[in-house]
Enzyme design. Structure first.
Site, PDB file in Angstrom:
ATOM      1  N   HIS A 136       6.928 -27.412   1.801  1.00 20.37           N
ATOM      2  CA  HIS A 136       6.055 -28.636   1.239  1.00 20.37           C
ATOM      3  C   HIS A 136       5.065 -28.241   0.475  1.00 20.37           C
ATOM      4  O   HIS A 136       3.912 -28.858   0.224  1.00 20.37           O
ATOM      5  CB  HIS A 136       5.575 -29.462   2.432  1.00 20.37           C
ATOM      6  CG  HIS A 136       6.605 -29.964   3.325  1.00 20.37           C
ATOM      7  ND1 HIS A 136       7.421 -31.041   3.049  1.00 20.37           N
ATOM      8  CD2 HIS A 136       7.351 -29.423   4.276  1.00 20.37           C
ATOM      9  CE1 HIS A 136       8.380 -31.249   3.781  1.00 20.37           C
ATOM     10  NE2 HIS A 136       8.457 -30.178   4.641  1.00 20.37           N
ATOM     11  N   LYS A 178     -13.460   1.542  -3.467  1.00 21.91           N
ATOM     12  CA  LYS A 178     -14.365   1.889  -2.529  1.00 21.91           C
ATOM     13  C   LYS A 178     -15.662   2.538  -3.353  1.00 21.91           C
ATOM     14  O   LYS A 178     -16.509   2.324  -2.971  1.00 21.91           O
ATOM     15  CB  LYS A 178     -13.861   2.854  -1.335  1.00 21.91           C
ATOM     16  CG  LYS A 178     -13.021   2.074  -0.295  1.00 21.91           C
ATOM     17  CD  LYS A 178     -12.490   2.987   0.615  1.00 21.91           C
ATOM     18  CE  LYS A 178     -11.549   2.719   1.551  1.00 21.91           C
ATOM     19  NZ  LYS A 178     -11.219   3.527   2.435  1.00 21.91           N
ATOM     20  N   GLU A 224       0.862  -1.216   0.035  1.00 17.56           N
ATOM     21  CA  GLU A 224      -0.114  -0.131   0.000  1.00 17.56           C
ATOM     22  C   GLU A 224       1.006   1.349  -0.169  1.00 17.56           C
ATOM     23  O   GLU A 224       0.408   2.230  -0.401  1.00 17.56           O
ATOM     24  CB  GLU A 224      -0.962  -0.247   1.109  1.00 17.56           C
ATOM     25  CG  GLU A 224      -2.081   0.972   1.028  1.00 17.56           C
ATOM     26  CD  GLU A 224      -3.282   0.957   1.990  1.00 17.56           C
ATOM     27  OE1 GLU A 224      -4.288   0.203   1.536  1.00 17.56           O
ATOM     28  OE2 GLU A 224      -3.131   0.817   3.164  1.00 17.56           O
TER      29      GLU A 224
HETATM   30  O1  LIG Z   1      -8.814   2.603   9.752  1.00 15.25           O
HETATM   31  P1  LIG Z   1      -9.608   2.848   8.787  1.00 15.25           P
HETATM   32  O2  LIG Z   1      -9.958   4.275   8.546  1.00 15.25           O
HETATM   33  O3  LIG Z   1     -11.097   2.024   8.777  1.00 15.25           O
HETATM   34  O4  LIG Z   1      -9.183   2.353   7.438  1.00 15.25           O
HETATM   35  C1  LIG Z   1      -8.915   0.816   7.144  1.00 15.25           C
HETATM   36  C2  LIG Z   1      -8.042   0.878   5.880  1.00 15.25           C
HETATM   37  O5  LIG Z   1      -9.023   1.249   5.029  1.00 15.25           O
HETATM   38  C3  LIG Z   1      -8.426   1.735   3.610  1.00 15.25           C
HETATM   39  O6  LIG Z   1      -8.734   1.004   2.668  1.00 15.25           O
HETATM   40  C4  LIG Z   1      -6.888   2.108   3.658  1.00 15.25           C
HETATM   41  O7  LIG Z   1      -6.498   1.700   2.475  1.00 15.25           O
HETATM   42  C5  LIG Z   1      -6.201   1.478   4.675  1.00 15.25           C
HETATM   43  O8  LIG Z   1      -4.877   1.952   4.994  1.00 15.25           O
HETATM   44  C6  LIG Z   1      -6.602   1.404   6.088  1.00 15.25           C
HETATM   45  O9  LIG Z   1      -5.805   1.076   6.898  1.00 15.25           O
END
Ligand SMILES: O=P(O)(O)OC[C@H]1O[C@H](O)[C@H](O)[C@@H](O)[C@@H]1O
Length: 620
Positions: free
Chosen positions: A428, A533, A399
């Site tokens: 294995h 997202k 990431e």
């Molecule tokens: O901690 P949050 O805001 O819920 O985010 C959780 C995760 O979501 C995202 O997809 C980011 O790419 C991550 O870097 C992050 O750790």
């Protein structure tokens, strides 16, 4: 009742002892290695294009260059290799940690050529630690190093925030473990379980640390909900059974708005309601101040809230409340984790490359993957408790480094692929391909010298213990791979304990930062994640429109079954027809009052209507 003393002491005691070894005494005598004359210099900057990549530095094109360019750099003479091993071996005496880069075939010329780039990376890291906006796209400081050395934070407000939070974590964990804070309606009279709800950086660190360090009988056992998979969530809740009444639910989300985490929370809250339990008396939030989650927790009066700081990224948050609270609740010595990380931070601040283990890793990654991620990094810890290290590193490395554009806006499609499980188990499974198959990787072995706690060992055959086999498998695999020109790094720790785990995390955080500078990318944002997202949100919005269209048609007298084409048409989304078919198929498989007639194998034949229509239903 277990006491927390020794697990977590006040932040004022967080002062790692000075290394007995000064940076001067860490310096080794240099033995120059005879490297074969056919060695080619590597690019000192990431090539910008395929044409650039296919041109070797002496001006010959890839077509003229030997296919296996590295053969010349692989030293095979055992005595020369031993010299190379001794010459390059990094040792951190106080941490008992070694980094061996001798089985990466970089040349002296390459090293010299990288030196100015590394010095530039060190300067960037110094600026970052002083509070520069090291994440320019998001206009953010990057401060995870301050978490373990608050005195380095750029101002007293931040310092106070870190110290106060650490104290609050210690006090809260102490009160939970000692049953000063009790669940309201548990026969156990104390909390016995932690259910951590979070995803990505809000799960991977705590999962890794729990697997690595939780004692066999922790004061509280931990389990995780790290997805929006309903069956996975049901499984975790079912496994808790009546112990839900004595479960502390920690909801972790930096942004406080991640859908998977929100869904996990809603599912858990439903389970609490159904069990007649009051969630707010057992819920804890770790999130940024004033996030949606923070406001929910405050309004609903949850048991506790801990802050996540704007200047700590999810994937580097293990030493914040995100990682420290779950660890402390399991009886893991979080002070030692912080000391280990702090000692490693100190060691990786040196600008002497050979004495800087993080710089050595970054250098090797650059060499092995041509500075463009042309080879994958296979992480093989030879210790069951480190199984999740590669999964943790996957986010930290991929990431951070997997970026489309560099800091100057050039399209570079950078990255470094990470995978791996553990040795010797993987021997294995897929080591066959590593040894003989496609040559698209380099290995990082993680070696743990201590096999098991003192006094428990025995010889299962004359002169040989079970741990000797593990050792033999690691060394054998390293040699066998190298004999076939497969390069490897070895990172060795004395044992898996809070200090060494803290140090390993800090080592890789710094290596990623340095490598990002070498290839000129922003390691601290993740713009690509947003695309997925956004697309997921669009799918759900489309589903609501499909339902609205079906509802309208199903309310007609007689009911009007619709083909997929007709639904797409009425949604005014003809181009989304495939997605609409998938939405229908998913809902049909989940008893969603939706009747699909026809054969799923031939989507165009399907006609769909709702089993029940609701004239008042608003789906949009
Ligand atoms: O901690 P949050 O805001 O819920 O985010 C959780 C995760 O979501 C995202 O997809 C980011 O790419 C991550 O870097 C992050 O750790």
């Amino acid at each position: 009742m277990a006491s927390i003393s020794g697990v977590c002491s006040p932040s004022s005691t967080l002062r790692p002892r000075r290394s007995l070894l000064s940076s001067k005494s860490l310096r080794r005598d240099t033995i120059s290695l005879p490297i074969g004359p056919s060695v080619r210099l590597r690019h000192a900057r990431p090539p910008q294009s395929i044409a650039d990549l296919s041109r070797s530095t002496d001006g010959t094109s890839a077509a003229e260059a030997p296919v296996e360019k590295k053969v010349g750099a692989i030293e095979k003479d055992p005595i020369n290799l031993w010299h190379r091993y001794v010459d390059w071996l990094y040792q951190h005496k106080e941490l008992g940690l070694y980094v061996d880069v001798s089985r990466i075939g970089f040349t002296d010329e390459f090293f010299e050529r990288m030196e100015p780039l590394l010095q530039k990376a060190f300067r960037a890291m110094q600026d970052l630690e002083k509070g520069a906006i090291a994440n320019p796209d998001e206009g953010r400081m990057v401060g995870h190093y301050w978490l373990r050395s608050p005195k380095l934070a750029p101002n007293s407000f931040l310092r106070l925030q870190i110290d106060k939070t650490l104290d609050a974590i210690c006090n809260f964990a102490d009160e939970i473990i000692s049953a000063k804070i009790k669940p309201p309606s548990s026969p156990a009279g104390r909390f016995t379980q932690v259910l951590s709800v979070g995803i990505g950086g809000s799960a991977l660190g705590p999962q890794f640390v729990a697997a690595a360090l939780a004692p066999d009988n922790p004061p509280l056992k931990i389990r995780f909900i790290d997805n929006t998979d309903p069956a996975g969530i049901d499984h975790q809740i079912a496994q808790l059974g009546p112990e839900l009444a004595s479960t502390l639910v920690i909801v972790i989300s930096k942004s406080g708005g991640t859908p998977e985490t929100r869904n996990g929370l809603l599912e858990v809250q439903k389970a609490f309601r159904e069990a007649g339990l009051n969630f707010s008396k057992q819920g804890v939030a770790i999130t940024q101040e004033n996030s949606l989650l923070d406001n929910t927790a405050r309004i609903e009066g949850w048991l506790a809230r801990f802050p996540m700081f704007d200047w700590v990224g999810g994937r580097t948050s293990e030493m914040s409340a995100v990682g420290l609270l779950p660890a402390a609740l399991q009886g893991i010595d979080i002070n030692e984790m912080l000391v280990g990380a702090s000692l490693m931070d100190e060691a990786t601040r040196t600008t002497v490359v050979k004495n800087n283990p993080a710089a050595l890793l970054a250098l090797c990654w650059y060499w092995a993957s041509d500075g463009v991620g042309s080879k994958d990094m296979v992480v093989l810890p030879y210790k069951d408790s480190l199984l999740l290290f590669s999964r943790y590193l996957q986010q930290l490395v991929m990431e951070s480094l997997g970026k489309e554009f560099d800091l100057d806006g050039n399209r570079v499609n950078q990255g470094l692929t990470v995978y791996g499980n553990k040795g010797s188990t993987d021997q294995h499974a897929y080591i066959q391909q590593l040894r003989e198959g496609v040559h698209n990787f380099f290995v990082t072995f993680i070696e743990v010298l201590r096999d098991r706690p003192p006094g428990h060992d025995w010889e299962l055959e004359p002169g040989v213990t079970c741990g000797d086999y593990l050792f033999g498998m690691l060394q054998g695999t390293r040699s066998a791979l190298y004999a076939n020109n497969r390069e490897s790094i070895s990172v060795t720790v004395q044992e898996v304990n809070p200090r060494s785990v803290g140090a390993l995390i800090a080592l890789y955080e710094r290596a990623v930062g340095i490598y990002a500078s070498l290839v000129n990318i922003n390691a601290y944002h993740q713009p690509g994640v947003e695309a997925g997202k956004k697309a997921a949100a669009e799918v759900l919005a489309l589903q609501k429109r499909v339902l609205a269209v079906l509802n309208e048609a199903s309310c007609k007298e007689p009911v009007e079954p619709l083909t997929i084409d007709e639904i797409a048409d009425r949604c005014h989304e003809p181009e989304q027809i495939e997605m609409i078919y998938k939405i229908i198929a998913h809902m049909a498989a989940n008893d969603r009052a939706l009747i699909a007639e026809g054969s799923c194998g031939s989507p165009r034949s399907i006609k769909v209507f709702l089993g029940e229509c609701n004239v008042d239903e608003l789906y949009v």
